[in-house]
Design a protein around this motif. Structure first.
Motif, PDB file in Angstrom:
ATOM      1  N   LYS A  44       1.036  -1.343  -0.092  1.00 27.33           N
ATOM      2  CA  LYS A  44       0.342  -0.092  -0.033  1.00 27.33           C
ATOM      3  C   LYS A  44       0.597   1.591  -0.069  1.00 27.33           C
ATOM      4  N   TYR A  48       5.325   1.914   0.363  1.00 27.79           N
ATOM      5  CA  TYR A  48       6.053   2.600   1.203  1.00 27.79           C
ATOM      6  C   TYR A  48       6.968   3.232   0.839  1.00 27.79           C
ATOM      7  N   SER A 214       4.703  -7.016  10.565  1.00 25.12           N
ATOM      8  CA  SER A 214       6.118  -6.833  10.484  1.00 25.12           C
ATOM      9  C   SER A 214       6.641  -7.130  11.404  1.00 25.12           C
ATOM     10  N   ARG A 229       1.788 -11.187   6.829  1.00 25.43           N
ATOM     11  CA  ARG A 229       1.313  -9.757   5.883  1.00 25.43           C
ATOM     12  C   ARG A 229       2.534  -8.719   6.175  1.00 25.43           C
ATOM     13  N   GLY A 231       4.876  -5.755   6.309  1.00 22.73           N
ATOM     14  CA  GLY A 231       5.138  -4.439   4.798  1.00 22.73           C
ATOM     15  C   GLY A 231       6.417  -3.774   5.322  1.00 22.73           C
ATOM     16  N   TYR A 232       6.201  -3.294   6.377  1.00 22.79           N
ATOM     17  CA  TYR A 232       7.341  -2.076   7.250  1.00 22.79           C
ATOM     18  C   TYR A 232       8.879  -2.905   6.586  1.00 22.79           C
ATOM     19  N   TYR A 366       8.109   4.471   9.481  1.00 17.61           N
ATOM     20  CA  TYR A 366       6.599   4.867   8.590  1.00 17.61           C
ATOM     21  C   TYR A 366       6.194   6.043   8.074  1.00 17.61           C
TER      22      TYR A 366
HETATM   23  C1  LIG Z   1      -0.305  -2.282   7.163  1.00 18.46           C
HETATM   24  C2  LIG Z   1      -0.577  -3.231   7.418  1.00 18.46           C
HETATM   25  C3  LIG Z   1       0.095  -4.101   7.180  1.00 18.46           C
HETATM   26  C4  LIG Z   1       1.214  -4.878   7.231  1.00 18.46           C
HETATM   27  O1  LIG Z   1       1.515  -3.895   8.588  1.00 18.46           O
HETATM   28  P1  LIG Z   1       3.900  -3.307   8.817  1.00 18.46           P
HETATM   29  O2  LIG Z   1       3.040  -3.059  10.265  1.00 18.46           O
HETATM   30  O3  LIG Z   1       4.044  -2.239   7.619  1.00 18.46           O
HETATM   31  O4  LIG Z   1       4.054  -5.177   8.627  1.00 18.46           O
HETATM   32  C5  LIG Z   1      -0.440  -5.804   7.806  1.00 18.46           C
HETATM   33  N1  LIG Z   1      -1.731  -5.370   7.471  1.00 18.46           N
HETATM   34  C6  LIG Z   1      -2.713  -4.971   7.587  1.00 18.46           C
HETATM   35  C7  LIG Z   1      -4.105  -4.892   8.166  1.00 18.46           C
HETATM   36  C8  LIG Z   1      -2.012  -3.505   7.396  1.00 18.46           C
HETATM   37  O5  LIG Z   1      -2.904  -2.291   7.592  1.00 18.46           O
END
Ligand SMILES: *Cc1c(COP(=O)(O)O)cnc(C)c1O
Length: 383
Positions: A44, A48, A214, A229, A231-232, A366
């Motif tokens: 998303k 990042y 993360s 899932r 991201g960061y 972030y």
């Molecule tokens: C943004 C998000 C993630 C990823 O989170 P990070 O802390 O960046 O790893 C996972 N699940 C949901 C529902 C999110 O909104």
């Protein structure tokens, strides 16, 4: 932003370098950690800040098959990279706004539904080709942001089956929830959410489950379930604050020195004269400011230190306010004979991490990543 018109001119321009090999290595590291569970990638907010198209391409080549975005428009960009291939799944975390089902079907996006309204909306509009697109159910285990209360999950799944007759499991193929405080290892919320999620998951044995972002992947309980899932951490952020960052840095930001000047002790620098030289000081101006996403809260005043930058191997503090397009660095301690206009100042990289910059700016990494500006020349390596 990737895709923005961009006219590269020589010199005087900051460079945002994005290491796609490091991104891929970070994904593989997390995928190994969670195996045999699968590892998705959250891409998303323009991955990042790193660029959706490039990041998704690199992650897909590394083996990632499941992607999460916040908005359908982002999902469409991911699909433009991946094609409509069923082997790739793209979930939209923010649910399904009224009237949007057709777009989801067109771009083969799976909504993460978190309310009965959204489910009815999907059932009413996603017919035909869309009937084959499964959905995820977001259950709220404490965040109070999006998602259904756990005790309504059974009702939801039953209704999903009724509204979509003939689709096994009511087309819900993923049950997910989100942590409140996974980066705080000791927070009691984590254990409570894991217990609530486990109980829920046990009731729906056929449906894949996903809980961890993360930081969740570094909790001692290892709440990996079927799908992670992150991201960061993929983008180099430290998923386990307080411990050594196991991730490789992905983003490097460097800006060439525009001008150097020497000032006397007692002189001030920048708007409102909030920073006073305590010694004979050599200053370097760089052409980066808050218009480029450099947090204004990195300003250094007489009352508090601000940001830092690496200059010829020396760690150098900011001097005065970050202004719109210019930031001043106190380079008195950098090797004097090597300093000249054109020499690079490194604002982000292996030394000054996104977490460091976030902390110094009173925010989190972030926000640093997702604020990265559009004016930089972007250089992708390792792709
Ligand atoms: C943004 C998000 C993630 C990823 O989170 P990070 O802390 O960046 O790893 C996972 N699940 C949901 C529902 C999110 O909104």
């Amino acid at each position: 932003m990737a895709g923005a018109p961009h006219i590269p001119l020589a010199g005087a321009q900051a460079v945002l370098a994005i290491d796609l090999a490091a991104l891929a290595a970070n994904w593989r590291f997390l995928a190994d950690r969670v195996a045999p569970a699968r590892c998705a990638a959250v891409v998303k907010a323009d991955a990042y800040g790193t660029g959706t198209e490039q990041a998704v391409g690199a992650l897909a080549r590394a083996g990632c098959r499941v992607f999460f975005v916040a908005h359908a428009s982002e999902g469409a960009r991911v699909r433009a990279v991946l094609g409509a291939r069923a082997g790739f799944r793209v979930y939209v975390l923010n649910g399904l706004p009224p009237g949007a089902a057709r777009d989801y079907v067109e771009h083969v996006l799976r909504p993460v539904l978190g309310s009965f309204e959204e489910l009815r909306e999907w059932a009413a509009h996603a017919t035909g080709a869309g009937a084959e697109i499964p959905v995820a159910l977001h259950v709220d285990t404490g965040m109070n942001r999006l998602g259904l209360a756990p005790d309504r999950a059974a009702e939801f799944i039953a209704l999903a089956g009724e509204l979509r007759p003939g689709v096994p499991g009511g087309a819900v193929d993923l049950l997910m929830s989100h942590f409140v405080a996974s980066e705080a290892r000791g927070d009691a919320f984590n254990g409570r959410q894991i217990a609530a999620f486990r109980a829920l998951r046990d009731r729906f044995p056929g449906v894949a489950a996903s809980l961890s972002n993360s930081s969740g992947l570094f909790l001692p309980q290892k709440p990996f379930y079927d799908l992670a899932r992150p991201g960061y951490a993929l983008y180099g952020g430290n998923p386990a604050p307080g411990k050594k960052n196991p991730m490789r840095p992905v983003v490097t930001l460097r800006a060439p020195i525009l001008q150097l000047r020497d000032i006397e002790a007692g002189e001030t620098v920048g708007y409102n004269a909030q920073w006073t030289a305590k010694r004979k000081t050599r200053l370097a101006a760089i052409g980066v400011g808050y218009a480029d996403g450099l947090p204004r809260s990195l300003m250094a005043t007489d009352a508090r230190p601000g940001g830092e930058a690496m200059v010829l191997g020396a760690r150098c503090p900011f001097a005065g306010r970050v202004s719109m397009d210019i930031t001043m660095i106190d380079v008195t301690d950098a090797p004097r004979d090597l300093l000249k206009p054109g020499v690079d100042v490194e604002l982000l990289g292996a030394e000054i991490t996104v977490d460091d910059m976030g902390a110094r700016a009173g925010t989190i990494g972030y926000e640093v990543l997702t604020s990265l500006g559009r004016r930089y020349r972007r250089e992708y390596t390792g792709g």
